[in-house]
Design a protein around this motif. Structure first.
Motif, PDB file in Angstrom:
ATOM      1  N   CYS A 146       0.807  -1.220   0.000  1.00  0.00           N
ATOM      2  CA  CYS A 146       0.000   0.000   0.000  1.00  0.00           C
ATOM      3  C   CYS A 146       0.844   1.275   0.000  1.00  0.00           C
ATOM      4  O   CYS A 146       0.378   2.327  -0.410  1.00  0.00           O
ATOM      5  CB  CYS A 146      -0.923   0.010   1.214  1.00  0.00           C
ATOM      6  SG  CYS A 146      -0.050   0.152   2.802  1.00  0.00           S
ATOM      7  N   GLY A 147       2.089   1.196   0.472  1.00  0.00           N
ATOM      8  CA  GLY A 147       2.944   2.381   0.544  1.00  0.00           C
ATOM      9  C   GLY A 147       2.573   3.335   1.663  1.00  0.00           C
ATOM     10  O   GLY A 147       3.100   4.437   1.747  1.00  0.00           O
ATOM     11  N   GLU A 148       1.652   2.911   2.538  1.00  0.00           N
ATOM     12  CA  GLU A 148       1.195   3.765   3.628  1.00  0.00           C
ATOM     13  C   GLU A 148       1.407   3.135   4.999  1.00  0.00           C
ATOM     14  O   GLU A 148       0.965   3.673   6.006  1.00  0.00           O
ATOM     15  CB  GLU A 148      -0.286   4.080   3.443  1.00  0.00           C
ATOM     16  CG  GLU A 148      -0.560   4.853   2.170  1.00  0.00           C
ATOM     17  CD  GLU A 148      -2.048   5.084   1.933  1.00  0.00           C
ATOM     18  OE1 GLU A 148      -2.882   4.613   2.738  1.00  0.00           O
ATOM     19  OE2 GLU A 148      -2.375   5.722   0.936  1.00  0.00           O
ATOM     20  N   GLY A 149       2.038   1.960   5.052  1.00  0.00           N
ATOM     21  CA  GLY A 149       2.299   1.301   6.322  1.00  0.00           C
ATOM     22  C   GLY A 149       1.130   0.530   6.893  1.00  0.00           C
ATOM     23  O   GLY A 149       1.171   0.110   8.042  1.00  0.00           O
ATOM     24  N   GLN A 150       0.094   0.340   6.101  1.00  0.00           N
ATOM     25  CA  GLN A 150      -1.109  -0.327   6.587  1.00  0.00           C
ATOM     26  C   GLN A 150      -1.098  -1.846   6.389  1.00  0.00           C
ATOM     27  O   GLN A 150      -1.522  -2.581   7.272  1.00  0.00           O
ATOM     28  CB  GLN A 150      -2.351   0.247   5.883  1.00  0.00           C
ATOM     29  CG  GLN A 150      -2.565   1.709   6.109  1.00  0.00           C
ATOM     30  CD  GLN A 150      -2.940   2.021   7.545  1.00  0.00           C
ATOM     31  OE1 GLN A 150      -3.705   1.298   8.171  1.00  0.00           O
ATOM     32  NE2 GLN A 150      -2.395   3.101   8.078  1.00  0.00           N
ATOM     33  N   CYS A 151      -0.596  -2.305   5.241  1.00  0.00           N
ATOM     34  CA  CYS A 151      -0.760  -3.725   4.884  1.00  0.00           C
ATOM     35  C   CYS A 151       0.315  -4.643   5.469  1.00  0.00           C
ATOM     36  O   CYS A 151       0.088  -5.840   5.612  1.00  0.00           O
ATOM     37  CB  CYS A 151      -0.815  -3.888   3.370  1.00  0.00           C
ATOM     38  SG  CYS A 151       0.758  -3.605   2.529  1.00  0.00           S
ATOM     39  N   GLY A 152       1.492  -4.115   5.777  1.00  0.00           N
ATOM     40  CA  GLY A 152       2.558  -4.927   6.362  1.00  0.00           C
ATOM     41  C   GLY A 152       3.427  -5.657   5.367  1.00  0.00           C
ATOM     42  O   GLY A 152       4.330  -6.391   5.757  1.00  0.00           O
ATOM     43  N   ALA A 153       3.198  -5.467   4.076  1.00  0.00           N
ATOM     44  CA  ALA A 153       3.994  -6.170   3.071  1.00  0.00           C
ATOM     45  C   ALA A 153       5.459  -5.776   3.091  1.00  0.00           C
ATOM     46  O   ALA A 153       6.322  -6.554   2.700  1.00  0.00           O
ATOM     47  CB  ALA A 153       3.421  -5.921   1.670  1.00  0.00           C
ATOM     48  N   CYS A 154       5.769  -4.596   3.583  1.00  0.00           N
ATOM     49  CA  CYS A 154       7.134  -4.068   3.541  1.00  0.00           C
ATOM     50  C   CYS A 154       7.889  -4.238   4.858  1.00  0.00           C
ATOM     51  O   CYS A 154       8.938  -3.631   5.054  1.00  0.00           O
ATOM     52  CB  CYS A 154       7.106  -2.602   3.151  1.00  0.00           C
ATOM     53  SG  CYS A 154       6.296  -1.560   4.393  1.00  0.00           S
TER      54      CYS A 154
END
Length: 92
Positions: free
Chosen positions: A35-43
């Motif tokens: 998401c690039g917003e820190g919401q999904c946790g993929a990063c």
């Protein structure tokens, strides 16, 4: 501030304020970003040592800026970052 990405053992000098995911991309280290917003946790990546953070501290790299040198604990001028965590999908 220096950042070493593991397991690739790629080390780079990062500009304070730049997001950790951007530093990784600029260094050629693949980190998944959803998401690039820190919401999904993929990063999510794990800080293994340095930067004044406790070993094993998990951060979302798309919203975690590289700190200014004066904000890190003495001896914390190098972050060792494990990207193994995001290779597992980020969320446990």
């Amino acid at each position: 501030m220096r950042i070493r990405f593991q397991p690739s053992n790629i080390e780079t000098v990062a500009t304070p304020g730049l997001m950790l995911a951007q530093v990784a991309e600029d260094a050629g280290v693949p980190i998944s970003v959803g998401c690039g917003e820190g919401q999904c946790g993929a990063c999510e990546v794990e800080i293994r040592k340095g930067g004044g953070l406790e070993d094993g501290f998990v951060v979302r790299s798309c919203v975690t800026p590289v700190p200014r040198a004066e904000l890190v604990a003495e001896g914390g001028e190098l972050w060792e970052v494990s990207t193994d965590f995001c290779d597992l999908g980020g969320v446990w």
